[in-house]
Design an enzyme around this catalytic site. Sequence first.
Site, mmCIF file in Angstrom:
data_model
loop_
_atom_site.group_PDB
_atom_site.id
_atom_site.type_symbol
_atom_site.label_atom_id
_atom_site.label_comp_id
_atom_site.label_asym_id
_atom_site.label_seq_id
_atom_site.Cartn_x
_atom_site.Cartn_y
_atom_site.Cartn_z
ATOM 1 N N GLY A 74 -53.710 3.977 119.902
ATOM 2 C CA GLY A 74 -53.614 4.849 118.721
ATOM 3 C C GLY A 74 -53.734 6.308 119.101
ATOM 4 O O GLY A 74 -54.427 7.089 118.440
ATOM 5 N N THR A 90 -51.533 8.721 119.129
ATOM 6 C CA THR A 90 -50.551 9.698 118.638
ATOM 7 C C THR A 90 -51.098 10.667 117.601
ATOM 8 O O THR A 90 -50.387 11.573 117.183
ATOM 9 C CB THR A 90 -49.325 8.978 118.035
ATOM 10 O OG1 THR A 90 -49.784 8.034 117.075
ATOM 11 C CG2 THR A 90 -48.513 8.294 119.102
ATOM 12 N N ARG A 139 -45.517 5.225 117.294
ATOM 13 C CA ARG A 139 -44.508 6.245 117.030
ATOM 14 C C ARG A 139 -44.006 6.878 118.324
ATOM 15 O O ARG A 139 -44.697 7.702 118.942
ATOM 16 C CB ARG A 139 -45.100 7.312 116.097
ATOM 17 C CG ARG A 139 -45.416 6.731 114.720
ATOM 18 C CD ARG A 139 -46.152 7.695 113.830
ATOM 19 N NE ARG A 139 -47.559 7.848 114.175
ATOM 20 C CZ ARG A 139 -48.444 8.508 113.422
ATOM 21 N NH1 ARG A 139 -48.061 9.077 112.303
ATOM 22 N NH2 ARG A 139 -49.694 8.593 113.802
ATOM 23 N N ASP A 194 -46.581 -2.024 118.614
ATOM 24 C CA ASP A 194 -47.478 -2.218 117.479
ATOM 25 C C ASP A 194 -48.566 -3.185 117.931
ATOM 26 O O ASP A 194 -48.288 -4.342 118.280
ATOM 27 C CB ASP A 194 -46.687 -2.809 116.298
ATOM 28 C CG ASP A 194 -47.529 -2.907 115.034
ATOM 29 O OD1 ASP A 194 -48.775 -2.968 115.138
ATOM 30 O OD2 ASP A 194 -46.935 -2.925 113.939
ATOM 31 N N TYR A 233 -62.108 -3.096 104.796
ATOM 32 C CA TYR A 233 -62.258 -2.089 105.856
ATOM 33 C C TYR A 233 -63.661 -2.192 106.467
ATOM 34 O O TYR A 233 -63.808 -2.232 107.696
ATOM 35 C CB TYR A 233 -62.009 -0.675 105.305
ATOM 36 C CG TYR A 233 -62.162 0.379 106.378
ATOM 37 C CD1 TYR A 233 -61.256 0.447 107.427
ATOM 38 C CD2 TYR A 233 -63.224 1.283 106.354
ATOM 39 C CE1 TYR A 233 -61.402 1.397 108.436
ATOM 40 C CE2 TYR A 233 -63.375 2.233 107.353
ATOM 41 C CZ TYR A 233 -62.468 2.283 108.395
ATOM 42 O OH TYR A 233 -62.624 3.213 109.394
#
Length: 254
Positions: free
Chosen positions: A9, A11, A35, A61, A154
């Site tokens: 992660g 980015t 991305r 992903d 979460y």
Amino acid sequence: MSKIVLITGATAGIGEATAKIFAKNNFNLILTGRRANKLSDLKNDITSEFPKVLIQTLQFDIRDKEATANAYNSLSEEWKNIDVLINNAGLAAGLDPIHTGSLEDWDQMIDTNVKGLLYITRLVTPGMTERRSGHIINVSSIAGKESYPNGSVYCGSKHAVSSITKAMRIDLAPFNVKVGAICPGMVETEFSLVRFKGDQGKADSVYQGVTPLYAEDIAETIYFMASRPAHVNIDDVLIMPTAQASSRDVVRNS
Ligand code: 8X3
């Protein structure tokens, strides 16, 4: 070769800030994310500031276990000697009570925050145990310590991260592999924009009247954890903005 850190992660937000601080400290980087354009922008950005740093980017992903394995297996044997794994990829999707929450949001959070963390950890840890060295830092949350309204899944996913971190530490200590977690409170990144699916007004209201933490605050702390002497492991860091005393107690300027 300098030490290697793999950051998932990478980015945006905490991942991006962490990549920069490790680059500044002469680590070579493996940066992962979904991305492709953001990964290549970040690589160019870091290369122009720190030309000696070697960087690999892996676009996949993390919810997809085959794509995760293929990406990891595309690394050369030299690059597989990962010294530090920062399990940063994660998100909150939605803020809803249990009786109206979205199943898609729940899948996305559990698949990314819990299963994705497990997939990449399962790939990286055999090399660490074989080499009898390594360090894993899991990015958890205040939500891994406290449950709050409308955050059941979460919070559940981050409680899972905290629990997995503790058990990982027990499993990996005999192999001289350090494991720790960092649990931030309110950090101003694209976190709330993602949680509220692009609703800028709602995202802004989270940080209204508060000086939140910034991604760099977390990145500096992660680097501190990663740069302790060999005999020191920081198990767990709970880090909050000064104005936040718990997940629900926030002092706001009116
Ligand atoms: C981010 C902090 O309080 O929004 O993990 O859950 S919180």
